[in-house]
Design a protein around this motif. Structure first.
Motif, short mmCIF file in Angstrom:
data_model
loop_
_atom_site.label_atom_id
_atom_site.label_comp_id
_atom_site.label_asym_id
_atom_site.label_seq_id
_atom_site.Cartn_x
_atom_site.Cartn_y
_atom_site.Cartn_z
N HIS A 63 0.88 -1.18 0.00
CA HIS A 63 0.00 0.00 0.00
C HIS A 63 0.91 1.22 0.00
O HIS A 63 1.04 1.92 0.98
CB HIS A 63 -0.90 -0.02 1.25
CG HIS A 63 -1.93 1.08 1.28
ND1 HIS A 63 -3.28 0.84 1.41
CD2 HIS A 63 -1.82 2.43 1.18
CE1 HIS A 63 -3.95 1.98 1.41
NE2 HIS A 63 -3.08 2.97 1.28
N HIS A 65 2.63 4.87 -1.25
CA HIS A 65 2.30 6.21 -1.77
C HIS A 65 3.60 7.01 -1.83
O HIS A 65 3.85 7.85 -0.97
CB HIS A 65 1.37 6.94 -0.81
CG HIS A 65 -0.02 6.40 -0.69
ND1 HIS A 65 -0.90 6.37 -1.74
CD2 HIS A 65 -0.70 5.91 0.37
CE1 HIS A 65 -2.07 5.87 -1.33
NE2 HIS A 65 -1.97 5.57 -0.06
N ALA A 107 -0.93 2.39 -3.93
CA ALA A 107 -2.33 2.56 -3.56
C ALA A 107 -2.80 3.98 -3.88
O ALA A 107 -3.74 4.46 -3.27
CB ALA A 107 -2.53 2.27 -2.09
N LYS A 184 -7.32 2.97 -8.56
CA LYS A 184 -7.66 3.03 -7.13
C LYS A 184 -8.92 3.86 -6.97
O LYS A 184 -8.97 5.00 -7.41
CB LYS A 184 -6.50 3.68 -6.36
CG LYS A 184 -6.83 4.07 -4.91
CD LYS A 184 -6.83 2.89 -3.97
CE LYS A 184 -7.13 3.31 -2.53
NZ LYS A 184 -6.19 4.24 -1.93
N ASP A 321 0.22 2.91 4.39
CA ASP A 321 -0.12 4.31 4.13
C ASP A 321 0.98 5.25 4.63
O ASP A 321 0.69 6.32 5.17
CB ASP A 321 -1.45 4.66 4.84
CG ASP A 321 -2.57 4.93 3.84
OD1 ASP A 321 -2.28 5.48 2.77
OD2 ASP A 321 -3.72 4.58 4.14
ZN LIG Z 1 -3.62 4.94 1.21
#
Ligand SMILES: [Zn+2]
Length: 429
Positions: A63, A65, A107, A184, A321
């Motif tokens: 996940h 970013h 993600a 997404k 995240d």
């Molecule tokens: Zn996220």
């Protein structure tokens, strides 16, 4: 480069079983031979003495970013110009490789083409970075998670707003045209934002169906943000491949998930919940705020929900995240510790989820294990991470990092990364 022969190593092959002493021969970009106990011929190979340390597959962040640049508020991502944002993304891609992540399953990208361009530049060998499955920005509805606009205030942000099935369809087609690997879509709301609507759906069945039809028809991956029970059900109904979060699932949803266990990947993204609960006070999120956001409930749920899903044989991957100020990029390996402490994985199971399952979510054949014929994405780790996954959180413990048979960090090379990433951050500060 000559074939590389790793000797005097303890091999964690990614399967989740105990590490064993042995030797591993790398030829080109592949693992040629794994020899339990050792005894491989030395001829023509460069011998690398592993010093009794652990050789393991490179990790996958499920996940990721890399364009969420350690911001305090989502809105700030809309205030970074494209050019600076691309530089930051490149720096953070390298930082993740420096941190032992040889693969990233994204993600969401903060801007539509940023990850696509970074992926292409890495694949062309122009910049160092992990293998990357580039994602679209968060596709969301008006008022959905990521819609940071406000009436009378001009703002462009990370969101791609699409309301109604036709608009969702057009947006998905647009992202695919620009080269993303994965779509997404935010099917549910979230508790990290003021409105606190993590238990609500923000898309209708028809809108989710439109996204799914386009993604499936055009052969791109499909991932969703789904905290609400109803959102997870919609994702399953429309055969999403990756479902993030699942915080508030109940009842038959467990069975529905289990029915698709061979097709679905889950990532709870515990990192952001944990740090928001316990480490975000300097950013205004004290215990009372975190409690209002239901962070403690979500942590408890994580333990219960994923404990149960794990028993049912679901594929659950670390990836949390990272990319917020209190949950910064480069600390992604903490998610493995959360898997152990919060869900109850053994360290070896957490490592296997980050490696073997990582190869599966990346959908790259022969990735994620130390096995004859597999791609040579490898880490040499000081100590034994199957006893303590925390050692992966210190980049100095990564003695060697290899991606696709090439050294990113040679044994003995000093780490020089963190400083650089900081310098680039200052471009926009
Ligand atoms: Zn996220």
């Amino acid at each position: 480069m000559k074939p590389q022969l790793f000797t005097n190593v303890r091999i964690f092959d990614g399967e989740g079983t105990a590490p064993f002493p042995g030797e591993v021969l790398i030829e080109g970009n592949r693992i040629k031979t794994v020899a339990k106990g050792g005894g491989l011929a030395r001829d023509g190979a460069e011998v690398v003495d592993g010093g009794g340390n652990t050789l393991m597959p490179g990790m996958t962040e499920a996940h990721s970013h890399i364009t969420f640049t350690n911001i305090g508020k989502l809105k700030e991502l809309g205030e970074i110009p494209q050019e600076e944002h691309l530089l930051l993304g490149l720096e953070f891609a390298k930082l993740l490789l420096d941190s032992g992540f040889t693969s990233l399953y994204s993600a969401a990208s903060a801007k539509l083409r940023t990850e696509v361009v970074i992926r292409n530049a890495i694949n062309a060998g122009r910049f160092p970075g992990p293998r990357l499955r580039a994602a679209s920005p968060e596709i969301t509805s008006t008022g959905g998670l990521g819609d940071e606009r406000q009436d009378h205030m001009y703002h462009t942000g990370i969101e791609l707003i699409a309301d109604g099935a036709d608009a969702v369809r057009t947006t998905v087609r647009h992202c695919i045209r620009e080269g993303v690997d994965t779509i997404k879509i935010n099917i549910s709301g979230d508790n990290f934002v003021k409105r606190k609507f993590g238990r609500e759906c923000s898309y209708t069945d028809a809108e989710v169906q439109a996204a799914a039809e386009e993604a499936h028809a055009r052969g791109v991956y499909l991932a969703c943000h789904a905290r609400a029970n109803g959102a997870v059900k919609l994702a399953l109904k429309h055969h999403f491949r990756v479902i993030y979060h699942c915080d508030f699932i109940e009842g038959e949803t467990y069975d529905l998930l289990e029915e698709q266990k061979n097709d679905v990947f889950l990532a709870p993204a515990i990192g952001i919940i944990y740090t928001t609960a316990y480490e975000a006070e300097p950013w205004g999120i004290n215990k009372a705020v975190a409690d209002h956001m239901e962070m403690y409930t979500m942590l408890e749920n994580c333990s219960k929900t994923y404990g149960e899903l794990r028993k049912r044989g679901m594929r659950i991957l670390p990836g949390g995240d990272y990319g917020f100020a209190w949950n910064p990029l480069g600390t992604n390996a903490r998610d493995l510790e959360h898997f152990v402490n919060i869900i109850g994985f053994t360290p070896a199971e957490a490592l296997s989820a980050a490696t073997k399952l990582g190869g599966q979510i990346m959908d790259i054949p022969d990735l994620g294990l130390i096995k004859d014929g597999y791609l040579a994405d490898l880490l040499l780790v000081r100590g034994n991470p199957t006893e303590n996954v925390k050692i992966l959180q210190d980049r100095d413990n990564l003695i060697m990092i290899m991606k696709d048979g090439a050294y990113h960090k040679r044994p003995g090379a000093a780490a020089e990364t963190t400083q650089k990433a900081k310098q680039v951050v200052s471009v926009w500060e």
